[in-house]
Design a protein around this motif. Structure first.
Motif, PDB file in Angstrom:
ATOM      1  N   GLN A  66       0.828  -1.219   0.000  1.00 49.69           N
ATOM      2  CA  GLN A  66       0.000   0.000   0.000  1.00 49.69           C
ATOM      3  C   GLN A  66       0.859   1.265   0.000  1.00 49.69           C
ATOM      4  O   GLN A  66       0.393   2.343  -0.352  1.00 49.69           O
ATOM      5  N   PHE A  67       2.126   1.125   0.432  1.00 48.12           N
ATOM      6  CA  PHE A  67       3.010   2.297   0.514  1.00 48.12           C
ATOM      7  C   PHE A  67       3.856   2.473  -0.751  1.00 48.12           C
ATOM      8  O   PHE A  67       4.596   3.448  -0.856  1.00 48.12           O
TER       9      PHE A  67
ATOM     10  N   LYS B  29       0.191   4.272  -4.354  1.00 51.17           N
ATOM     11  CA  LYS B  29       0.036   5.666  -3.903  1.00 51.17           C
ATOM     12  C   LYS B  29      -0.527   6.555  -5.022  1.00 51.17           C
ATOM     13  O   LYS B  29      -1.218   7.527  -4.756  1.00 51.17           O
TER      14      LYS B  29
ATOM     15  N   PRO C  89      -3.503   8.136  -2.480  1.00 49.54           N
ATOM     16  CA  PRO C  89      -2.379   8.774  -1.778  1.00 49.54           C
ATOM     17  C   PRO C  89      -2.376   8.512  -0.275  1.00 49.54           C
ATOM     18  O   PRO C  89      -1.353   8.715   0.376  1.00 49.54           O
TER      19      PRO C  89
ATOM     20  N   SER D  46      -2.683   5.593   0.958  1.00 50.33           N
ATOM     21  CA  SER D  46      -2.110   4.245   1.124  1.00 50.33           C
ATOM     22  C   SER D  46      -3.017   3.321   1.931  1.00 50.33           C
ATOM     23  O   SER D  46      -2.534   2.551   2.774  1.00 50.33           O
TER      24      SER D  46
END
Ligand SMILES: N[C@@H](CCC(=O)N[C@@H](CS)C(=O)NCC(=O)O)C(=O)O
Length: 217
Positions: free
Chosen positions: A38-39, A44, A48, A50
């Motif tokens: 997710q990061f 992203k 954004p 995450s």
């Protein structure tokens, strides 16, 4: 539609169940939360913040936050409705949904449990107890609102599933994943069972998604 999700994500489950109930076709792209995908830059660019889930409908901008996504689906695909018509009824349904999705769920997600571990050295058994505590508080709040209210029917509000049921069902899945005894909340258990008796919600169950652990023999 394109759904970004992960088997264990309760917020993704809510959206997956809404898509199924409405008969909307979608492809799910897995974002592996324990691996930290997710990061990564790729996700992203979609979300954004995450966090899961996100939905892309056609060539529009990504949709984010499960409740906002479900309301979008309800507005663009009104049948079957996931919110009642009358303002007071809609308010009750949204209120019940928020007990689970806004008050309880944010306290048990990976980044909160990771923060407890990394910043405060909270060991795993205490992190589990933390999660169980907040899930139990959510169950108690739902039970107090649902039991004995004549507007409660087979589901949280009447006899058809609404946004509140998707959130209650996700909350009860969380209770199971974190090994909370939910017997003190019989109305929540009854409505959970009514939800998972529906094919669209049953197919969305976290443990039925790719990557989920196989049931013990
Ligand atoms: N309020 C958000 C919750 C989003 C959220 O926290 N999702 C979790 C999975 S259920 C997540 O992606 N967590 C990633 C992390 O904590 O690092 C929603 O309902 O969509």
């Amino acid at each position: 539609m394109k759904l970004y999700g992960y088997w264990r994500s309760l917020a993704t489950f809510r959206v997956r169940a809404a898509l199924n109930l409405k008969g909307i076709a979608y492809d799910e792209t897995i974002v592996d939360l324990p691996k930290g995908e997710q990061f990564g830059a790729a996700y992203k660019a979609v979300n954004p913040q995450s966090v899961l889930p996100s939905v892309i409908d056609g060539d529009g901008a990504p949709l984010f936050q499960s409740l906002a996504i479900i309301e979008y689906l309800d507005e663009t695909h009104p049948q079957p409705p996931l919110l009642p018509k009358a303002p007071r009824d809609r308010s009750r349904v949204r209120g019940l949904a928020l007990i689970a999705a806004a008050d309880a769920h944010p306290l048990i997600i990976p980044r909160i449990r990771n923060y407890l571990e990394k910043e405060f050295g909270v060991p795993e058994p205490a992190r589990m107890a933390w999660a169980r505590h907040w899930i139990a508080r959510g169950c108690a709040a739902l039970e107090a609102n649902l039991a004995g209210d004549p507007r409660t029917g087979r589901f949280c509000h009447g006899d058809t599933p609404t946004l509140a049921d998707l959130c209650l069902a996700s909350h009860m899945v969380g209770a199971k994943l974190f090994e909370l005894n939910t017997a003190p909340y019989p109305t929540c258990e009854r409505i959970r069972d009514a939800c998972f008796a529906l094919d669209g919600i049953a197919r969305a169950h976290p443990l039925r998604q790719p990557g989920a652990p196989k049931p013990q023999a």
